[in-house]
Scaffold this motif. Structure first.
Motif, short mmCIF file in Angstrom:
data_model
loop_
_atom_site.label_atom_id
_atom_site.label_comp_id
_atom_site.label_asym_id
_atom_site.label_seq_id
_atom_site.Cartn_x
_atom_site.Cartn_y
_atom_site.Cartn_z
N GLU A 237 0.84 -1.19 0.00
CA GLU A 237 0.00 0.00 0.00
C GLU A 237 0.88 1.24 0.00
N LYS A 238 0.64 2.14 -0.96
CA LYS A 238 1.42 3.36 -1.08
C LYS A 238 0.48 4.55 -1.29
N THR A 239 0.96 5.71 -0.88
CA THR A 239 0.23 6.95 -1.11
C THR A 239 0.80 7.64 -2.34
N SER B 48 0.66 10.76 -5.40
CA SER B 48 0.23 12.11 -5.78
C SER B 48 -0.10 12.09 -7.26
N ASN C 10 -7.87 4.12 -0.47
CA ASN C 10 -8.13 4.84 0.79
C ASN C 10 -8.83 3.94 1.80
N TYR D 121 -6.60 13.26 -5.14
CA TYR D 121 -5.25 13.00 -4.65
C TYR D 121 -4.92 13.94 -3.49
N PRO D 122 -3.97 13.51 -2.62
CA PRO D 122 -3.25 12.23 -2.58
C PRO D 122 -4.19 11.08 -2.26
N ALA E 62 -4.34 6.73 -1.25
CA ALA E 62 -3.65 5.52 -0.80
C ALA E 62 -4.22 4.33 -1.56
#
Length: 219
Positions: free
Chosen positions: A29-31, A33, A67, A92-93, A95
């Protein structure tokens, strides 16, 4: 060491039983932009990575949640279309959790039928008569073991390459099938197995095999 899955395929190539004992988790899992630096596409009703790799996220990985909201196919569980949602910079941002997609029921049926065909091809390719067919396939991450009975039922196990005692386990599962499926008056031959006692004894056999690696007499 682990036993991943058990498949039972009838003599016509139909999947009549399948159980996932252990499914390795490979999720990231990454956030992100805007703009998203991965190219996504829809494939087999899933949103998957078509191009770009980073931080353990690879081509072919599917979008599992956005998210914290689970994704089911092309939509989030609250009804948002995934690709359209990720095109909107105001979201954005964001997840995103990626991971290897799990096989659907239809995909498992298809793969069982394909293996049945490969098994038959393997028998025909043999330079000797009465070949047993494919008994084992090996990759760097798992081994596929197959035992076919005299009546044509195939018992297939996917296991860690280091797992011992698989041949004994296959025959143990055949015993369980004989005792709790074939002797069940409500079970019809060649049809899907739906028997609680069969499930319970199969799971117990897998637990014993993972711990001990073998089956002794009377086990």
């Amino acid at each position: 060491m682990a036993i991943f899955s058990v498949y039972i395929v009838n003599k016509a190539g139909g999947l009549i039983y399948q159980y996932d004992s252990y499914v390795p988790r490979s999720e990231n899992e990454k956030t992100f932009s805007f703009p998203l630096d991965l190219v996504l596409k829809t494939h087999d009703e899933r949103v998957v990575v078509a191009f770009g790799q980073r931080d353990g996220i690879r081509v072919g990985h599917a979008v599992l949640s956005i998210n914290g909201v689970d994704v089911n196919g092309r939509y989030t569980s609250d009804g948002k279309e995934v690709i359209e949602y990720l095109k909107d910079p105001t979201n954005y941002p964001v997840a995103i959790r990626f991971g290897r997609p799990r096989l659907s029921s239809n995909e498992k049926l298809m793969l069982a039928s394909m293996f049945h065909s490969l098994f038959a091809i393997g028998s025909q390719l043999s330079p000797e008569e009465r070949s047993s067919g494919i008994e084992m396939l090996e990759t760097d991450t798992f081994k596929l073991h197959c035992f076919q009975t005299l009546t044509g039922i195939k018992f297939i196990i996917l296991a860690d390459p280091r797992q011992a005692g698989i041949d004994s386990l296959l025959r143990k599962i055949y015993e369980i099938y004989s005792d709790f499926a074939l002797k069940n008056p409500f079970y019809s031959l060649e049809m899907p197995i739906r028997c609680e006692l069969f499930d319970q004894n199969l799971k117990l056999a897998l637990e014993v095999a993972e711990k001990a690696g073998t089956f002794g007499p009377g086990s």
